[in-house]
Scaffold this motif. Structure first.
Motif, PDB file in Angstrom:
ATOM      1  N   GLU A   6     -44.028  18.485 -45.297  1.00 21.80           N
ATOM      2  CA  GLU A   6     -43.245  17.288 -45.631  1.00 21.80           C
ATOM      3  C   GLU A   6     -43.903  16.040 -45.044  1.00 21.80           C
ATOM      4  O   GLU A   6     -44.548  16.104 -43.998  1.00 21.80           O
ATOM      5  N   PRO A   7     -43.722  14.891 -45.684  1.00 22.71           N
ATOM      6  CA  PRO A   7     -44.228  13.634 -45.123  1.00 22.71           C
ATOM      7  C   PRO A   7     -43.520  13.289 -43.814  1.00 22.71           C
ATOM      8  O   PRO A   7     -42.422  13.789 -43.537  1.00 22.71           O
ATOM      9  N   VAL A   8     -44.179  12.436 -43.047  1.00 22.85           N
ATOM     10  CA  VAL A   8     -43.679  12.073 -41.709  1.00 22.85           C
ATOM     11  C   VAL A   8     -43.739  10.558 -41.560  1.00 22.85           C
ATOM     12  O   VAL A   8     -44.681   9.942 -42.060  1.00 22.85           O
ATOM     13  N   THR A   9     -42.772   9.962 -40.876  1.00 20.07           N
ATOM     14  CA  THR A   9     -42.888   8.554 -40.502  1.00 20.07           C
ATOM     15  C   THR A   9     -42.675   8.411 -39.012  1.00 20.07           C
ATOM     16  O   THR A   9     -42.000   9.224 -38.384  1.00 20.07           O
ATOM     17  N   ASP A  15     -43.675  -3.768 -28.831  1.00 13.94           N
ATOM     18  CA  ASP A  15     -43.364  -4.382 -27.556  1.00 13.94           C
ATOM     19  C   ASP A  15     -43.411  -3.384 -26.408  1.00 13.94           C
ATOM     20  O   ASP A  15     -44.016  -3.632 -25.369  1.00 13.94           O
ATOM     21  N   LYS A  16     -42.790  -2.230 -26.627  1.00  7.15           N
ATOM     22  CA  LYS A  16     -42.793  -1.187 -25.586  1.00  7.15           C
ATOM     23  C   LYS A  16     -44.113  -0.428 -25.579  1.00  7.15           C
ATOM     24  O   LYS A  16     -44.480   0.202 -24.604  1.00  7.15           O
ATOM     25  N   GLY A  17     -44.780  -0.393 -26.741  1.00  2.57           N
ATOM     26  CA  GLY A  17     -46.043   0.324 -26.808  1.00  2.57           C
ATOM     27  C   GLY A  17     -45.862   1.808 -27.006  1.00  2.57           C
ATOM     28  O   GLY A  17     -46.502   2.623 -26.334  1.00  2.57           O
ATOM     29  N   GLY A  18     -45.005   2.176 -27.932  1.00  4.09           N
ATOM     30  CA  GLY A  18     -44.803   3.598 -28.244  1.00  4.09           C
ATOM     31  C   GLY A  18     -44.379   3.753 -29.684  1.00  4.09           C
ATOM     32  O   GLY A  18     -44.425   2.800 -30.468  1.00  4.09           O
ATOM     33  N   MET A  19     -43.994   4.958 -30.033  1.00  9.60           N
ATOM     34  CA  MET A  19     -43.522   5.190 -31.404  1.00  9.60           C
ATOM     35  C   MET A  19     -42.566   6.371 -31.427  1.00  9.60           C
ATOM     36  O   MET A  19     -42.598   7.233 -30.547  1.00  9.60           O
ATOM     37  N   SER A  20     -41.756   6.411 -32.474  1.00 11.48           N
ATOM     38  CA  SER A  20     -40.856   7.549 -32.651  1.00 11.48           C
ATOM     39  C   SER A  20     -41.618   8.684 -33.329  1.00 11.48           C
ATOM     40  O   SER A  20     -42.702   8.484 -33.881  1.00 11.48           O
ATOM     41  N   GLY A  21     -41.040   9.849 -33.289  1.00 13.00           N
ATOM     42  CA  GLY A  21     -41.589  10.984 -34.036  1.00 13.00           C
ATOM     43  C   GLY A  21     -42.850  11.590 -33.441  1.00 13.00           C
ATOM     44  O   GLY A  21     -43.522  12.387 -34.085  1.00 13.00           O
ATOM     45  N   ASN A  22     -43.151  11.213 -32.192  1.00 15.16           N
ATOM     46  CA  ASN A  22     -44.382  11.760 -31.596  1.00 15.16           C
ATOM     47  C   ASN A  22     -44.188  13.222 -31.195  1.00 15.16           C
ATOM     48  O   ASN A  22     -43.090  13.644 -30.840  1.00 15.16           O
ATOM     49  N   THR A  23     -45.291  13.965 -31.247  1.00  8.91           N
ATOM     50  CA  THR A  23     -45.249  15.361 -30.807  1.00  8.91           C
ATOM     51  C   THR A  23     -45.744  15.490 -29.371  1.00  8.91           C
ATOM     52  O   THR A  23     -45.596  16.540 -28.747  1.00  8.91           O
ATOM     53  N   GLY A  24     -46.374  14.426 -28.864  1.00  9.01           N
ATOM     54  CA  GLY A  24     -46.892  14.490 -27.497  1.00  9.01           C
ATOM     55  C   GLY A  24     -47.005  13.131 -26.867  1.00  9.01           C
ATOM     56  O   GLY A  24     -46.873  12.102 -27.537  1.00  9.01           O
ATOM     57  N   ARG A  25     -47.201  13.165 -25.563  1.00  4.71           N
ATOM     58  CA  ARG A  25     -47.389  11.923 -24.811  1.00  4.71           C
ATOM     59  C   ARG A  25     -48.204  12.251 -23.576  1.00  4.71           C
ATOM     60  O   ARG A  25     -48.021  13.297 -22.972  1.00  4.71           O
ATOM     61  N   VAL A  58     -50.373   7.245 -23.964  1.00  2.00           N
ATOM     62  CA  VAL A  58     -50.629   7.523 -25.370  1.00  2.00           C
ATOM     63  C   VAL A  58     -49.495   8.390 -25.914  1.00  2.00           C
ATOM     64  O   VAL A  58     -49.141   9.401 -25.322  1.00  2.00           O
ATOM     65  N   GLU A  59     -48.908   7.966 -27.026  1.00  2.00           N
ATOM     66  CA  GLU A  59     -47.941   8.796 -27.750  1.00  2.00           C
ATOM     67  C   GLU A  59     -48.567   9.115 -29.088  1.00  2.00           C
ATOM     68  O   GLU A  59     -49.029   8.220 -29.794  1.00  2.00           O
ATOM     69  N   ASP A  60     -48.641  10.396 -29.413  1.00  2.00           N
ATOM     70  CA  ASP A  60     -49.300  10.729 -30.680  1.00  2.00           C
ATOM     71  C   ASP A  60     -48.548  11.778 -31.486  1.00  2.00           C
ATOM     72  O   ASP A  60     -47.669  12.478 -30.982  1.00  2.00           O
ATOM     73  N   PHE A  61     -48.900  11.828 -32.736  1.00  2.00           N
ATOM     74  CA  PHE A  61     -48.379  12.838 -33.655  1.00  2.00           C
ATOM     75  C   PHE A  61     -49.559  13.693 -34.083  1.00  2.00           C
ATOM     76  O   PHE A  61     -50.535  13.196 -34.634  1.00  2.00           O
ATOM     77  N   ASP A  69     -57.078  17.090 -41.600  1.00  2.00           N
ATOM     78  CA  ASP A  69     -55.791  16.582 -41.128  1.00  2.00           C
ATOM     79  C   ASP A  69     -56.060  15.350 -40.248  1.00  2.00           C
ATOM     80  O   ASP A  69     -57.221  15.038 -39.931  1.00  2.00           O
ATOM     81  N   LEU A  70     -54.950  14.676 -39.863  1.00  2.00           N
ATOM     82  CA  LEU A  70     -55.094  13.388 -39.184  1.00  2.00           C
ATOM     83  C   LEU A  70     -54.124  13.302 -38.003  1.00  2.00           C
ATOM     84  O   LEU A  70     -52.937  13.574 -38.154  1.00  2.00           O
ATOM     85  N   ILE A  71     -54.657  12.922 -36.833  1.00  2.00           N
ATOM     86  CA  ILE A  71     -53.822  12.618 -35.663  1.00  2.00           C
ATOM     87  C   ILE A  71     -53.632  11.105 -35.613  1.00  2.00           C
ATOM     88  O   ILE A  71     -54.598  10.363 -35.816  1.00  2.00           O
ATOM     89  N   TYR A  72     -52.411  10.668 -35.382  1.00  2.00           N
ATOM     90  CA  TYR A  72     -52.214   9.219 -35.197  1.00  2.00           C
ATOM     91  C   TYR A  72     -51.299   8.976 -34.016  1.00  2.00           C
ATOM     92  O   TYR A  72     -50.596   9.892 -33.560  1.00  2.00           O
ATOM     93  N   GLY A  73     -51.312   7.738 -33.519  1.00  2.00           N
ATOM     94  CA  GLY A  73     -50.466   7.436 -32.369  1.00  2.00           C
ATOM     95  C   GLY A  73     -50.564   5.998 -31.930  1.00  2.00           C
ATOM     96  O   GLY A  73     -51.138   5.148 -32.622  1.00  2.00           O
ATOM     97  N   VAL A  74     -50.014   5.762 -30.750  1.00  2.00           N
ATOM     98  CA  VAL A  74     -49.977   4.424 -30.158  1.00  2.00           C
ATOM     99  C   VAL A  74     -50.463   4.522 -28.714  1.00  2.00           C
ATOM    100  O   VAL A  74     -50.030   5.405 -27.970  1.00  2.00           O
ATOM    101  N   THR A  75     -51.364   3.617 -28.346  1.00  2.00           N
ATOM    102  CA  THR A  75     -51.801   3.503 -26.957  1.00  2.00           C
ATOM    103  C   THR A  75     -51.256   2.210 -26.361  1.00  2.00           C
ATOM    104  O   THR A  75     -51.336   1.169 -27.018  1.00  2.00           O
ATOM    105  N   ARG A  76     -50.710   2.305 -25.164  1.00  2.00           N
ATOM    106  CA  ARG A  76     -50.305   1.096 -24.430  1.00  2.00           C
ATOM    107  C   ARG A  76     -51.111   1.009 -23.143  1.00  2.00           C
ATOM    108  O   ARG A  76     -51.144   1.958 -22.365  1.00  2.00           O
ATOM    109  N   MET A  77     -51.804  -0.090 -22.946  1.00  2.00           N
ATOM    110  CA  MET A  77     -52.631  -0.260 -21.747  1.00  2.00           C
ATOM    111  C   MET A  77     -52.128  -1.445 -20.926  1.00  2.00           C
ATOM    112  O   MET A  77     -51.951  -2.543 -21.465  1.00  2.00           O
ATOM    113  N   SER A  78     -51.943  -1.215 -19.630  1.00  2.00           N
ATOM    114  CA  SER A  78     -51.508  -2.301 -18.742  1.00  2.00           C
ATOM    115  C   SER A  78     -52.645  -3.290 -18.535  1.00  2.00           C
ATOM    116  O   SER A  78     -53.817  -2.917 -18.571  1.00  2.00           O
TER     117      SER A  78
END
Ligand SMILES: O=P(O)(O)OC[C@H]1O[C@H](O)[C@H](O)[C@@H](O)[C@@H]1O
Ligand SMILES: [Fe+2]
Length: 209
Positions: A6-9, A15-25, A58-61, A69-78
């Motif tokens: 199934e598709p995923v969003t 602002d917080k530097g993250g995302m929903s639906g991540n499988t890891g952090r 890092v929060e990623d899916f 296949d494709l891994i995607y995510g968000v990185t937040r750096m101080s």
């Protein structure tokens, strides 16, 4: 046999530097960056003084680790500096070195530092709405040169893997990014840098699958 999935969003929180639906952090603390900075004493002192803070997260899916296949995510750096060098990621080349990566700036002011197997440097400035394409075979590291969090979305092939040893083996990347003392940054040669010989560089260009 591949199963139809199934598709995923994910909703990116710039602002917080993250995302929903991540499988890891995962998080890296300042102590995890030991050895990367020219001034090791300044690194140790700052780590102690600040109580070893998280410097990037890092929060990623990860749908799978298969080719195609494709891994995607968000990185937040101080934001921050160790003496005159900015906070940065460890940096790596993809274990399957022909795998590329896309970064998409969301917030803050960053640089992508890239180094070719032969030791050429490229610097790409990344701000909000900037897409940076990291082509196959480039070692890459992100650097926060601003005074707020740097937040970037990324995506790369699921079977890329990360090789961190390549930067260790050359005693760092060829250049260091330092403050210019005027709110900006400047490139300085890393005096400990050990260039890869042409056989090692050529072997990297053959590291694909
Ligand atoms: O893996 P590092 O060099 O520590 O960098 C941290 C992370 O930065 C980006 O978000 C990359 O897309 C990730 O693949 C990487 O893991
Ligand atoms: Fe990468």
């Amino acid at each position: 046999m591949d199963m139809l999935r199934e598709p995923v969003t994910s909703i990116v929180d710039a602002d917080k530097g993250g995302m929903s639906g991540n499988t890891g952090r995962y998080e890296k603390r300042l102590s995890d960056l030991a050895g990367l900075y020219e001034d090791a004493a300044a690194h140790a002192n700052l780590t102690e003084k600040l109580g070893n803070p998280v410097v990037y997260a890092v929060e990623d899916f990860r749908p799978s680790d298969r080719a195609g296949d494709l891994i995607y995510g968000v990185t937040r750096m101080s934001p921050g500096r160790v003496s005159d060098e900015f906070f940065l990621t460890r940096g790596h080349i993809h274990a399957k070195a022909d795998r590329p990566e896309i970064y998409f700036g969301q917030k803050g002011k960053g640089l992508m530092q890239l180094e070719s197997p032969e030791g050429e440097t490229r610097i790409v400035e990344i701000g909000p709405q900037t897409i940076c394409y990291v082509p196959p075979y480039w070692i890459h590291r992100s650097i926060n040169v601003g005074d707020e969090d740097l937040v970037m979305v990324f995506a790369y092939p699921s079977d890329s893997g990360q090789d961190y040893g390549i930067i260790e083996a050359s005693n760092g990347m060829r250049h260091r990014v330092k403050t210019d003392g005027n709110g900006g940054w400047t490139l300085v040669e890393n005096r400990d840098y050990r260039p890869r010989n042409s056989e090692t560089a050529a072997a990297l260009m053959k590291r694909y699958a």
